[in-house]
Scaffold this active site. Structure first.
Site, short mmCIF file in Angstrom:
data_model
loop_
_atom_site.label_atom_id
_atom_site.label_comp_id
_atom_site.label_asym_id
_atom_site.label_seq_id
_atom_site.Cartn_x
_atom_site.Cartn_y
_atom_site.Cartn_z
N ASP A 229 0.75 -1.06 0.06
CA ASP A 229 0.05 0.07 -0.13
C ASP A 229 0.98 1.22 0.00
O ASP A 229 2.21 1.22 0.16
CB ASP A 229 -1.01 0.14 1.14
CG ASP A 229 -2.11 1.14 0.90
OD1 ASP A 229 -2.08 1.85 0.17
OD2 ASP A 229 -3.17 0.62 1.54
C1 BGC Z 1 -4.99 3.50 -0.01
C2 BGC Z 1 -5.13 2.35 -1.13
C3 BGC Z 1 -5.05 2.97 -2.22
C4 BGC Z 1 -3.49 3.87 -2.26
C5 BGC Z 1 -3.12 4.50 -3.74
C6 BGC Z 1 -3.82 4.07 -0.19
O1 BGC Z 1 -3.85 5.27 0.77
O2 BGC Z 1 -5.08 2.45 1.07
O3 BGC Z 1 -6.25 1.54 -1.19
O4 BGC Z 1 -4.98 2.17 -3.38
O5 BGC Z 1 -3.73 4.62 -1.35
O6 BGC Z 1 -4.05 5.71 -3.71
#
Ligand code: BGC
Length: 826
Positions: A229
Site C-alpha cells: 500500500d
Molecule cells: C489506499 C489504497 C490506495 C492507495 C493509492 C492508499 O492510501 O489505502 O487503497 O490504492 O492509497 O491511492
C-alpha cells in the site's frame, strides 16, 4: 522489445543487470513503474480503484471519469454476473486513463460498523465478498487489465492504520478475513495483490513471509505480483525476501539501499530476481511489453461510452435496498412530491479517500425525480445540512509558488475550486515550497457566513487582509486528508454584500503516520452561508403542500472515508429532527437514505417507506428515481447487519479498548468468528434489519427443497434444488440464500454460515427451480490444531430462505465420514 509475440520472461530477466532488476522493484513515481528503455520494457501505470478509474495525479481535480456504485452498493446486488460486467467496463475506463492496473477490489470485511472504509468493500460475509470479488476480477482481467485485490490482510479499521498490529486468531483469519483473498486468487485468478498498511501478529503485512509467501503463493498458488500500500513498505531486503515485489509509490524509499543489500547477499539477490520476474510478468500480462500505452494520455470518455452510463444506472438500482414499504411505493404517476433534505439537491455518488474521483456527472435525487415526474410535480427544500466539513469554496483559486516566504514567484497555477492536493509540483518548484493562494468571495447579501480551513501542511487564511484562521502556529495533526491533515478549523464572519478577497499561505509539514510518505500537501477552503434556524420548519411546510414527501438524508464522503473511522451510528446534524417535523406535516413520507453503512432510525415506525440507496455512482438520481417509481424492482439485499443499537455491533464495547479501535498499538479481534449475523445468532440480538434482507415490489414463495442425496460421502458434491415462485403481480428479483448449520460440531462454530446464494428475476406467477452445489469446504471449519479444513462426520442442516432471519426451508443431510483438506504441514 516491440515484438508482439509472447516474450520469454526468463531470457529478458537474464538480460537485466542487478541494478535494473532492483530498479523495477519500486515505482518511478506515484503511479508508474520504472521503465528499462534499453530492453524495451515500458512503464506500467496503475490507478485507483475500486469504483472507477481515477487516472494519475492527485485524488481530486483529475480528469473526468465514470463513477460506478461503491463497494457496499455492489455488495447489495448479490449479483456476480453484474460485477463481471462492471469489471469489463472498468477495464475500458482503466485503459482510457493510460493504465494497465486497477487498484481494486477492496475485500476487507465489515468487522465493525464504524470502519471508515466499509463503503468501499462488499460485505460482512466472506463468501459473498469472495464471490463478488472473483467475478469483478475476472471481468476486469478478461480485458487485459490487472486487478489488485486489497488490503492483504487485517485492515478492518482505519484507526492508526499505518502502524496498528491486528491480532487475529488463526480460525478467524482463515474462515473470515483471508477467505475473500483466497477466492480472489483461486477463483478470480487475480494478477496482483496489495499488502495492507498494518501489522498482522507483530509483523508488517508488507514484510510478512507467512502471509505473502507461505499462504499466498505456496498454499493458494498465487503467481502474480504483490505491491505495498502507498508508503507501506518498511524495509528493503527483508520485504523482498518476504515476498513483496513492488514498493509503491516511488521513487524507492524503504528500498533505497536495496542494491547494496543485494550485492552483499545471495539470498537477497535471488529474491530480487524472483520479484523482478513478477514485475515483468505483470507488465507482460497487461499487454504492456508487447504494446505499451502512453502513460501520460488520459482520455475523458463520457459521450463515447453511453453503455457504461446505462450500466451504472442499472447497477445503482440493483443495489438499492427497500427496507420498509407500507404500500406507498412505487410512487404513482401524477403524484406531487416534496423532495427534502441535505442529500436531495447535492448528489452523493461516492465515498472519500483514495476511492474518490472526478465523476463525469453527479445526478442528484432532485434532478432524477424532476426528470421522472416532471418539474411541475416536484418541490424542494434543503431542511438541514449534514456537513462534516463546510462545502468546498466554489470559486477559482490562483496559486503562486515560491521557494521561501519571500523571493521570486517560480510558477503559477489555477484550480477550479478551493480544494487542492499537490501530488506533483510545477516544474522548478522545490519540495519545501511556499504557496500563496488567492480567491474572490462573491457575497450576495449582508449576513453571517462560515469559513473554514483544513490542511495537510501548515496554512493560514485571511479575508480582505485580516487574519482569520491560523492553522500554522496552531497546526495539529487531525482527521482530514487520510490522517495527514489537521482537523477543520471553522470561523463565522459577518460579510457585506459584494466581493471579498481570500488569501491563504501554505507550507509543507511532515507528520508521523507510520507510512514512508511523510508529507502529503493539501488544503481545503470551506465556505457557506449557514441555514436559517427556520429551515426544518420551512421544509415541513412544503411537505404539507405535496401528496408525498421524499426525504433524502444520510452522509457523504467526508464522513465515510479513508484514514479515519465513522463517527457513530446516529445521523449527523438535525436530520432526525427533520424527519420528525416532515412526518408530522405529511405522514406520506418516504426516506431515501444514502450512507456507506448502517445508521440508527429512530423514526422508522413513523415513516411509510425506507430505501437505502448507498452511494450509487454518477447516475445516482436516475437510479433512485427508477426504484422509487417502480421502473426497476429494488434489487438490493443488505450485505451487512444493521444493528438496532451501537452496543449490538460486534465490536463495540462501551468504552474504546483494545478490541476496538485498539490500544497501545494493538487491535485484538476478540470476537473471533462472531461478526455480523454470526454475532446476532450468538447473542440472540434483534437487528434493526438483518443480513440478507430487502423487500421487492412483489412477493416470493419458496417450496420444499430436494437433495441429490441425504447420505453424503466425504468429498462428494451435493446439490439442493427448490422452486421459487413470484406470487405477486409484478416482475421482481429475490436472492435465495443457503446457510449451513453444523448440528454437532467438534470445534465451536457459528450457528450458521452462508454457503450459497443466487439471484433470480421472475415474471408474475412464474416458478423456477434454483440449484446449489455444495462441496467439502461448505461443511468445514478450519481446525487450527490440525492445520486443515475439516468437516465432521455427522448431521448438517441446510437453512434456505430470503434473509438470514427468514429461512423457512430446511433439509437435513448426513456426512458419512470426516472430510479434510490439509493446508499446512501437520
Ligand atoms: C489506499 C489504497 C490506495 C492507495 C493509492 C492508499 O492510501 O489505502 O487503497 O490504492 O492509497 O491511492
Amino acid at each position: 522489445m516491440t515484438t508482439t509475440s509472447r516474450p520469454d520472461l526468463d531470457s529478458l530477466l537474464d538480460e537485466l543487470t542487478l541494478d535494473e532488476q532492483v530498479a523495477l522493484l519500486a515505482g518511478a513515481d506515484f503511479w508508474r513503474t520504472v521503465p528499462v528503455p534499453r530492453l524495451g520494457i515500458a512503464q506500467l501505470k496503475v490507478t485507483d480503484g475500486p469504483a472507477g478509474a481515477r487516472g494519475g495525479g492527485a485524488l481530486v481535480g483529475g480528469k473526468h471519469t465514470a463513477a460506478f456504485p461503491v463497494g457496499i452498493a455492489l455488495g447489495s446486488t448479490w449479483n456476480p454476473g453484474l460485477l463481471h460486467e462492471i469489471g469489463h467496463h472498468l477495464a475500458r475506463e482503466t485503459h482510457a486513463k493510460g493504465a494497465g492496473v486497477l487498484l481494486a477490489p477492496t475485500v476487507n470485511l465489515f468487522r465493525s460498523s464504524l470502519n471508515g472504509r466499509n463503503f468501499e468493500a462488499y460485505s460482512e460475509d466472506p463468501l459473498l465478498t469472495g464471490k463478488l470479488a472473483a467475478a469483478y476480477i475476472q471481468g476486469l482481467q478478461s480485458q487485459g487489465v490487472a486487478a489488485t485485490v486489497k488490503h492483504f490482510a487485517g485492515n478492518e479499521s482505519e484507526y492508526q492504520r499505518g502502524t496498528i498490529n491486528s491480532v487475529i486468531a488463526e480460525r478467524a483469519l482463515r474462515e473470515l478475513y483471508l477467505l475473500p483473498f483466497e477466492f480472489a486468487v483461486k477463483e478470480g485468478g487475480t494478477w496482483a495483490v496489495m499488502s495492507a498498511y498494518n501489522k498482522l501478529g507483530d509483523t508488517y503485512a508488507s514484510e510478512h513471509p507467512r502471509l505473502l509467501t507461505t499462504i499466498l503463493r505456496d498454499e493458494w498458488g498465487f503467481d502474480g505480483l504483490v505491491m505495498s500500500d502507498w508508503g507501506g513498505t518498511h524495509s528493503g531486503a527483508e520485504s523482498v525476501r518476504a515476498g513483496l515485489d513492488l514498493e509503491m509509490p516511488g521513487p524507492a524509499n524503504a528500498r533505497a539501499e536495496l542494491l547494496e543489500e543485494a550485492r552483499n547477499d545471495e539470498t537477497t539477490r535471488q529474491a530480487v530476481r524472483t520479484a523482478a520476474r513478477n514485475v515483468l510478468r505483470l507488465i507482460e500480462r497487461t499487454g504492456t511489453l508487447a504494446d505499451p500505452r502512453d502513460v501520460r494520455d488520459e482520455a475523458e470518455c463520457d459521450e463515447e461510452y453511453a453503455d457504461t452510463r446505462a450500466l451504472i444506472r442499472r447497477a445503482g438500482a440493483e443495489g438499492a435496498v427497500l427496507l420498509k414499504n407500507a404500500g406507498i411505493l412505487p410512487l404513482s404517476d401524477g403524484a406531487t412530491v416534496a423532495v427534502i433534505g441535505p442529500n436531495a439537491a447535492t448528489a452523493q455518488v461516492m465515498g472519500g479517500g483514495s476511492a474518490q474521483m472526478n465523476a463525469h456527472r453527479k445526478v442528484s435525487p432532485l434532478e432524477g425525480l424532476r426528470a421522472a415526474l416532471g418539474e411541475d410535480n416536484v418541490t424542494y427544500a434543503v431542511g438541514c445540512d449534514n456537513d462534516k466539513f463546510l462545502p468546498v469554496l466554489n470559486t477559482p483559486v490562483t496559486i503562486e509558488y515560491r521557494a521561501a516566504d519571500t523571493g521570486p514567484v517560480l510558477a503559477r497555477d489555477t484550480h477550479p475550486q478551493g480544494e487542492v492536493m499537490w501530488f506533483a509540483l510545477p516544474d522548478g518548484v522545490p519540495q519545501d515550497f511556499r504557496a500563496h493562494l488567492q480567491a474572490t468571495l462573491h457575497v450576495s447579501e449582508d449576513g453571517e457566513y462560515e469559513l473554514s480551513l483544513a490542511s495537510a501542511g501548515l496554512s493560514r487564511l485571511s479575508v480582505d487582509g485580516e487574519d482569520v484562521i491560523d492553522n500554522w502556529t496552531a497546526f495539529q495533526q487531525g482527521g482530514t486528508f487520510l490522517g495527514f491533515g489537521s482537523d477543520e478549523i471553522r470561523v463565522r464572519r459577518t460579510l457585506t454584500a459584494g466581493e471579498h478577497q481570500i488569501q491563504v499561505e501554505f507550507a509543507p509539514q511532515a507528520v508521523a503516520t507510520g507510512m514512508s510518505i511523510t508529507a502529503f500537501n493539501a488544503l481545503r477552503i470551506g465556505f457557506r452561508r449557514p441555514l436559517p434556524d427556520t429551515s426544518v420548519h420551512d421544509a415541513a411546510r412544503i411537505a404539507a403542500e405535496a401528496d408525498i414527501a421524499v426525504i433524502c438524508i444520510g452522509t457523504n464522503g467526508d464522513w465515510e472515508t479513508e484514514g479515519v473511522d465513522r463517527w457513530g451510528l446516529n445521523l449527523p446534524g438535525r436530520q432526525d429532527e427533520l424527519v420528525h417535523a416532515v412526518v408530522a406535516a405529511n405522514p406520506n413520507t418516504v426516506i431515501l437514505l444514502q450512507t456507506g453503512g448502517p445508521v440508527l432510525m429512530p423514526w422508522l415506525d413513523d415513516v411509510q417507506a425506507v430505501v437505502q440507496a448507498w452511494f450509487p455512482g454518477q447516475e445516482a438520481g436516475h437510479a433512485i428515481a427508477d426504484v422509487l417509481l417502480g421502473h426497476t424492482d429494488p434489487g438490493g439485499r443488505l450485505p451487512q447487519t444493521f444493528p438496532a443499537r451501537l452496543e449490538d455491533d460486534p465490536v463495540h464495547p462501551e468504552t474504546p479498548d483494545v478490541q476496538y479501535p485498539g490500544e497501545e498499538g494493538h487491535v485484538e479481534y476478540q470476537e473471533g468468528l462472531y461478526v455480523g449475523y454470526r454475532h446476532v445468532d450468538l447473542h440472540s440480538t434483534t437487528p434493526l434489519f438483518p443480513f440478507g434482507f430487502g423487500l421487492s415490489y412483489t412477493t416470493f414463495e419458496l417450496d420444499a427443497a430436494r437433495l441429490s442425496t441425504s447420505e453424503v460421502q466425504p468429498g462428494e458434491p451435493v446439490t439442493v434444488t427448490l422452486p421459487v415462485r413470484n406470487t405477486g403481480t409484478r416482475e421482481g428479483q429475490t436472492v435465495v440464500q443457503v446457510y449451513v448449520h453444523d448440528v454437532r460440531t467438534t470445534l465451536e462454530r457459528p450457528e450458521k454460515e452462508l454457503k450459497g446464494f443466487t439471484k433470480v428475476t421472475l415474471a408474475p406467477g412464474e416458478t423456477r427451480d434454483v440449484t446449489f452445489t455444495l462441496e467439502g469446504r461448505a461443511f468445514a471449519y478450519y481446525d487450527d490444531t490440525r492445520g486443515a479444513w475439516v468437516a465432521d462426520e455427522g448431521d448438517f442442516q441446510l437453512l434456505i430462505g430470503q434473509s438470514s432471519t427468514d429461512l423457512p426451508v430446511r433439509v437435513s443431510l448426513r456426512l458419512t465420514g470426516e472430510w479434510t483438506e490439509q493446508v499446512t504441514q501437520a
